[in-house]
Design an enzyme around this catalytic site. Structure first.
Site, PDB file in Angstrom:
ATOM      1  CD  GLU A  71      -2.507  -1.468   2.634  1.00  0.00           C
ATOM      2  OE1 GLU A  71      -2.747  -0.454   3.308  1.00  0.00           O
ATOM      3  OE2 GLU A  71      -2.907  -2.599   2.939  1.00  0.00           O
TER       4      GLU A  71
ATOM      5  CD  GLU B  74      -8.859   1.767   5.568  1.00  0.00           C
ATOM      6  OE1 GLU B  74      -8.151   1.384   4.624  1.00  0.00           O
ATOM      7  OE2 GLU B  74      -8.871   1.222   6.680  1.00  0.00           O
TER       8      GLU B  74
END
Ligand SMILES: *[C@@H]1O[C@H](CO)[C@@H](O)[C@H](O)[C@H]1NC(C)=O
Length: 406
Positions: free
Chosen positions: A210, A321
């Site tokens: 990520e 997120e």
């Protein structure tokens, strides 16, 4: 008489054992800090309060990893995926390059890498020394509300607004990500915008790489927008961490510090700024490389860290997120992206543009059949499109709590 003496002895015992537990924890914190903060060649004080230590490239934490003891460091990738070079947009975005505030006070010499120094307070905010630098719970955007594990998503309170592709083998991904400073309601919440390179199924052995930007008061002690990376090879359980906070990622770049602030930031109805991130697999060595912008090859995640990803990724996700802790029984007002819904468009809503994947021929191309996913589109949403300069793009984000998201 005997009872009083016994009571006294017991009280002494309690005080001594509390003091012992406290000392043991202090020692643990010290030991962990010493392990993270290696002796620097030079230290640079950043105007934002960080200290950046220039660490010799061979002294970084990665080489403590049991699988990397005899690892021969690669000082440059022997392969770059073919395709369009980064198209820094000429029309719509400002051309000022993104920098890090610590650059104002110096640079790291060749042969060293800049590492954000971990403060004692950073570690004390974590629930334990072992959890510092790791994600707290096993939460990942699994864009199939009806499929297994929806309980993990709703229980953990993480909310996403993402675009994704799956069903093929992927050897990398790219995106240009609009940069903002979303407001965080609670110190234990965060807001991030990133891409996920995922391998395996959404089970206990999920592999994930990520990279993106994040605001996380818990991790960094402030509300700054920071560049970050993350990796795990077991669905966020025992392996992996943010940035260089555990052994894993090998950095070779001496200009950009992971976990350090980035600037300038975009403003509503005003200048827009973005960062480009490319992650790709070296087909020869199997390492997963990361590049920031046009010029900064950051380093790589060595092949031995992963199981599924040692072959290829099975899914790529791009998007935002946040943590919704619902501390007062209402939805959090922590913002995602710019804090505005996709409908507002350029200059107001946050975007990912020129999103691409690296295919089986090691070529960069626009993703086919881009899906979208969000838990509650009245809180945070995502809207895809495709056009000219922007290639495949989407707007995403939202304000969290609002009349339609109580
Ligand atoms: C971060 O922002 C929130 C609200 O936006 C504020 O309450 C908090 O004090 C800030 N935290 C820090 C460490 O500056």
């Amino acid at each position: 008489m005997g009872k009083v003496v016994l009571l006294f002895l017991c009280m002494v015992l309690v005080v001594v054992s509390l003091a012992c537990a406290d000392s043991i924890e202090k020692l643990e914190v010290q030991k962990h800090l010493k392990n993270l903060n290696r002796p620097p060649v030079r230290s640079i004080k950043s105007p934002d309060g960080d200290v950046i230590d220039c660490i010799h490239v061979s002294h970084q934490p990665a080489f403590d990893h049991p699988d990397l003891k005899n690892h021969k460091i690669q000082m440059k990738p022997n392969f770059h995926p073919e395709g369009h070079p980064f198209g820094e947009s000429k029309v719509s975005s400002n051309s000022k390059p993104i920098t890090q505030p610590w650059h104002q006070n110096g640079r790291c010499p060749d042969g060293t890498i800049p590492v954000r120094r971990t403060k004692k307070d950073d570690m004390l905010r974590a629930s334990s020394v072992q959890h510092f630098g790791k994600k707290k719970d096993r939460s990942f955007p699994q864009p199939k509300p009806a499929k297994p594990l929806p309980d993990i998503i709703s229980q953990s309170g993480h909310q996403h607004a993402i675009a994704y592709v799956e069903g093929d083998k992927y050897y990398g991904a790219k995106a240009t990500i609009n940069v903002w400073d979303p407001k965080i309601q609670q110190p234990n919440e965060f807001s991030l915008s990133q891409m996920w390179i995922l391998g395996g199924s959404f089970g206990q052995d999920l592999n994930s790489i990520e990279a993106g930007w994040q605001v996380s008061p818990d991790l960094y002690g402030d509300n700054n927008t920071r560049l970050f990376t993350y990796w795990t090879s077991d669905a966020y359980q025992a392996t992996g961490c943010y940035n260089l906070l555990c052994s894993g990622f090998i950095q070779i770049n001496s200009d950009i510090a992971l976990g350090a602030s980035i600037s300038p930031l975009s403003k509503y109805s005003s200048s827009q700024y973005d960062i480009s991130i490319l992650v790709w697999k070296d087909p020869k060595e199997g390492n997963w490389w990361m590049q920031f912008g046009n010029d900064h090859v950051m380093g790589y995640w060595p092949a031995p860290l992963f199981s599924y990803l040692s072959d290829s990724a099975s899914m790529i996700e791009w998007g935002g997120e946040v943590v919704n802790s619902e501390s007062d029984g209402q939805h959090t007002s922590t913002q995602m992206g710019s804090g505005h819904f996709p409908e507002e468009g350029f200059g107001k809503a946050s975007y990912f543009k020129n999103i691409q994947i690296v295919d089986g021929d090691n070529k960069l191309r626009a993703p086919k059949d881009l899906g979208t996913y969000t838990e509650q589109d009245s809180c945070y949403n995502v809207q895809t499109g495709s056009a000219g300069d922007w290639g495949s793009y989407f707007y995403y984000g939202g304000p969290g709590r609002n009349p339609n998201c109580p």
